[in-house]
Design a protein around this motif. Structure first.
Motif, PDB file in Angstrom:
ATOM      1  N   PHE A 111      53.172   9.740  18.664  1.00 18.78           N
ATOM      2  CA  PHE A 111      53.813   9.069  17.866  1.00 18.78           C
ATOM      3  C   PHE A 111      54.072   7.586  18.686  1.00 18.78           C
ATOM      4  O   PHE A 111      54.930   8.486  19.540  1.00 18.78           O
ATOM      5  CB  PHE A 111      54.885   9.172  16.842  1.00 18.78           C
ATOM      6  N   THR A 112      54.374   6.527  18.804  1.00 17.40           N
ATOM      7  CA  THR A 112      54.906   5.861  19.558  1.00 17.40           C
ATOM      8  C   THR A 112      55.847   4.662  18.388  1.00 17.40           C
ATOM      9  O   THR A 112      55.703   3.939  17.905  1.00 17.40           O
ATOM     10  CB  THR A 112      54.491   4.376  20.587  1.00 17.40           C
ATOM     11  N   ILE A 113      57.604   5.005  19.265  1.00 17.55           N
ATOM     12  CA  ILE A 113      58.266   4.085  18.731  1.00 17.55           C
ATOM     13  C   ILE A 113      58.676   2.884  19.432  1.00 17.55           C
ATOM     14  O   ILE A 113      58.784   2.775  20.868  1.00 17.55           O
ATOM     15  CB  ILE A 113      59.421   4.698  18.217  1.00 17.55           C
ATOM     16  N   SER A 114      58.273   1.510  18.258  1.00 24.36           N
ATOM     17  CA  SER A 114      59.041   0.277  19.414  1.00 24.36           C
ATOM     18  C   SER A 114      59.812  -0.759  18.821  1.00 24.36           C
ATOM     19  O   SER A 114      59.312  -0.928  17.249  1.00 24.36           O
ATOM     20  CB  SER A 114      57.970  -0.407  19.906  1.00 24.36           C
ATOM     21  N   ARG A 115      59.969  -0.924  18.921  1.00 23.66           N
ATOM     22  CA  ARG A 115      61.176  -2.639  18.551  1.00 23.66           C
ATOM     23  C   ARG A 115      60.917  -3.706  18.928  1.00 23.66           C
ATOM     24  O   ARG A 115      61.147  -3.789  20.121  1.00 23.66           O
ATOM     25  CB  ARG A 115      62.970  -2.136  18.846  1.00 23.66           C
ATOM     26  N   ASP A 116      61.493  -4.404  17.784  1.00 20.22           N
ATOM     27  CA  ASP A 116      61.101  -5.861  18.282  1.00 20.22           C
ATOM     28  C   ASP A 116      62.235  -6.966  17.655  1.00 20.22           C
ATOM     29  O   ASP A 116      62.468  -6.955  16.454  1.00 20.22           O
ATOM     30  CB  ASP A 116      59.956  -6.732  17.530  1.00 20.22           C
ATOM     31  N   ASN A 117      63.183  -6.566  18.473  1.00 17.12           N
ATOM     32  CA  ASN A 117      64.855  -7.438  17.912  1.00 17.12           C
ATOM     33  C   ASN A 117      64.779  -8.419  17.409  1.00 17.12           C
ATOM     34  O   ASN A 117      65.177  -9.489  16.571  1.00 17.12           O
ATOM     35  CB  ASN A 117      66.007  -7.036  19.079  1.00 17.12           C
ATOM     36  N   ALA A 118      63.337  -9.862  17.878  1.00 17.52           N
ATOM     37  CA  ALA A 118      63.895 -10.442  17.454  1.00 17.52           C
ATOM     38  C   ALA A 118      63.090 -11.121  16.062  1.00 17.52           C
ATOM     39  O   ALA A 118      63.570 -11.873  15.316  1.00 17.52           O
ATOM     40  CB  ALA A 118      62.855 -11.931  18.367  1.00 17.52           C
ATOM     41  N   LYS A 119      62.395  -9.927  15.686  1.00 18.97           N
ATOM     42  CA  LYS A 119      61.301  -9.284  14.622  1.00 18.97           C
ATOM     43  C   LYS A 119      62.410  -8.533  13.315  1.00 18.97           C
ATOM     44  O   LYS A 119      61.866  -8.667  12.321  1.00 18.97           O
ATOM     45  CB  LYS A 119      60.134  -9.624  14.171  1.00 18.97           C
ATOM     46  N   ASN A 120      64.000  -8.326  14.150  1.00 21.38           N
ATOM     47  CA  ASN A 120      64.286  -7.537  13.381  1.00 21.38           C
ATOM     48  C   ASN A 120      63.498  -6.010  12.789  1.00 21.38           C
ATOM     49  O   ASN A 120      63.247  -5.829  11.743  1.00 21.38           O
ATOM     50  CB  ASN A 120      65.087  -7.852  12.167  1.00 21.38           C
ATOM     51  N   THR A 121      62.776  -5.702  13.644  1.00 24.87           N
ATOM     52  CA  THR A 121      61.408  -4.712  13.493  1.00 24.87           C
ATOM     53  C   THR A 121      61.068  -3.457  14.035  1.00 24.87           C
ATOM     54  O   THR A 121      61.231  -4.192  15.444  1.00 24.87           O
ATOM     55  CB  THR A 121      60.195  -5.521  13.554  1.00 24.87           C
ATOM     56  N   VAL A 122      61.483  -2.540  13.638  1.00 25.06           N
ATOM     57  CA  VAL A 122      61.492  -1.095  14.430  1.00 25.06           C
ATOM     58  C   VAL A 122      60.780  -0.520  14.375  1.00 25.06           C
ATOM     59  O   VAL A 122      59.633  -0.445  12.960  1.00 25.06           O
ATOM     60  CB  VAL A 122      62.263   0.125  14.520  1.00 25.06           C
ATOM     61  N   SER A 123      59.193  -0.277  14.825  1.00 20.52           N
ATOM     62  CA  SER A 123      57.909   0.361  13.923  1.00 20.52           C
ATOM     63  C   SER A 123      57.927   1.432  14.660  1.00 20.52           C
ATOM     64  O   SER A 123      57.854   2.189  15.571  1.00 20.52           O
ATOM     65  CB  SER A 123      56.779  -0.762  14.790  1.00 20.52           C
ATOM     66  N   LEU A 124      56.356   2.410  14.255  1.00 24.47           N
ATOM     67  CA  LEU A 124      55.997   3.879  14.494  1.00 24.47           C
ATOM     68  C   LEU A 124      54.506   3.541  14.682  1.00 24.47           C
ATOM     69  O   LEU A 124      53.921   4.103  13.460  1.00 24.47           O
ATOM     70  CB  LEU A 124      56.504   5.077  13.792  1.00 24.47           C
ATOM     71  N   GLN A 125      53.741   3.885  15.241  1.00 27.26           N
ATOM     72  CA  GLN A 125      52.780   4.002  15.651  1.00 27.26           C
ATOM     73  C   GLN A 125      51.805   5.408  14.986  1.00 27.26           C
ATOM     74  O   GLN A 125      52.882   6.242  16.278  1.00 27.26           O
ATOM     75  CB  GLN A 125      51.614   3.159  16.820  1.00 27.26           C
ATOM     76  N   MET A 126      51.235   5.973  14.596  1.00 27.88           N
ATOM     77  CA  MET A 126      51.054   6.883  14.693  1.00 27.88           C
ATOM     78  C   MET A 126      49.962   7.392  15.330  1.00 27.88           C
ATOM     79  O   MET A 126      48.773   7.272  13.333  1.00 27.88           O
ATOM     80  CB  MET A 126      51.441   7.734  13.199  1.00 27.88           C
ATOM     81  N   ASN A 127      49.451   8.258  15.906  1.00 24.06           N
ATOM     82  CA  ASN A 127      47.339   8.502  15.942  1.00 24.06           C
ATOM     83  C   ASN A 127      47.106  10.158  15.960  1.00 24.06           C
ATOM     84  O   ASN A 127      48.361  10.601  15.922  1.00 24.06           O
ATOM     85  CB  ASN A 127      47.395   7.264  17.212  1.00 24.06           C
ATOM     86  N   SER A 128      46.411  10.210  15.851  1.00 25.66           N
ATOM     87  CA  SER A 128      45.596  11.186  15.483  1.00 25.66           C
ATOM     88  C   SER A 128      46.464  12.784  14.501  1.00 25.66           C
ATOM     89  O   SER A 128      47.304  12.816  14.686  1.00 25.66           O
ATOM     90  CB  SER A 128      45.863  11.877  17.490  1.00 25.66           C
ATOM     91  N   LEU A 129      46.701  11.710  13.608  1.00 22.34           N
ATOM     92  CA  LEU A 129      46.771  12.270  12.568  1.00 22.34           C
ATOM     93  C   LEU A 129      46.769  13.891  12.056  1.00 22.34           C
ATOM     94  O   LEU A 129      45.212  13.664  11.794  1.00 22.34           O
ATOM     95  CB  LEU A 129      47.792  11.344  11.360  1.00 22.34           C
ATOM     96  N   LYS A 130      47.712  14.050  11.390  1.00 24.58           N
ATOM     97  CA  LYS A 130      47.153  15.431  11.318  1.00 24.58           C
ATOM     98  C   LYS A 130      47.892  16.014   9.544  1.00 24.58           C
ATOM     99  O   LYS A 130      48.912  15.205   9.599  1.00 24.58           O
ATOM    100  CB  LYS A 130      48.105  17.056  12.006  1.00 24.58           C
ATOM    101  N   PRO A 131      46.750  16.882   9.199  1.00 19.63           N
ATOM    102  CA  PRO A 131      47.468  17.105   7.989  1.00 19.63           C
ATOM    103  C   PRO A 131      49.035  17.473   7.439  1.00 19.63           C
ATOM    104  O   PRO A 131      49.790  16.717   6.973  1.00 19.63           O
ATOM    105  CB  PRO A 131      46.256  18.076   6.889  1.00 19.63           C
ATOM    106  N   GLU A 132      49.287  18.422   8.857  1.00 18.15           N
ATOM    107  CA  GLU A 132      50.775  18.392   8.802  1.00 18.15           C
ATOM    108  C   GLU A 132      52.120  17.645   8.681  1.00 18.15           C
ATOM    109  O   GLU A 132      53.171  18.154   9.038  1.00 18.15           O
ATOM    110  CB  GLU A 132      51.294  19.727  10.015  1.00 18.15           C
TER     111      GLU A 132
END
Length: 123
Positions: free
Chosen positions: A68-89
């Motif tokens: 997972f990678t968290i990133s923020r774009d303050n100009a857009k008032n957005t914080v994103s969470l990129q989730m890769n290789s997702l698991k059932p858990e």
């Protein structure tokens, strides 16, 4: 006060990716620590990742580190969470939360919460 709003959840298969977004209309959004939490049925809510305003530091729980990678774009008032290789858990209700304090990880330390977005990972 800030009111986070999450989006981007869904149903995916193991190994797939999803991107969650957290937005707010508060003009001082960039000054908040933003945390992503998750809660599976029968389990406690726990932090997954966070992005602090001071120093723009990030934190990841051991269970998602490297995926997972968290990133923020303050100009857009957005914080994103990129989730890769997702698991059932990883299946859970994911919440975005905000705090004015920089070094906080407990749910009780975040006063402002979104409604949550469901992530379901099938095997």
């Amino acid at each position: 006060q800030v009111q986070p709003v999450e989006s981007g959840g869904g149903l995916v298969q193991a190994g797939d990716s999803l991107r969650l977004s957290c937005t707010a209309s508060e003009r001082t959004f960039s000054s908040y620590t933003i945390g992503w939490f998750r809660q599976a049925p029968g389990k406690e809510r726990s932090i997954v990742a966070k992005s602090t305003s001071i120093g723009r530091t990030t934190y990841y729980s051991d269970s998602v580190k490297g995926r997972f990678t968290i990133s923020r774009d303050n100009a857009k008032n957005t914080v994103s969470l990129q989730m890769n290789s997702l698991k059932p858990e990883d299946t859970a209700l994911y919440y975005c939360a905000a705090s004015r304090l920089p070094y906080v990880s407990k749910p009780s330390e975040y006063p402002y919460w979104g409604q949550g977005t469901q992530v379901t990972v099938s095997s």
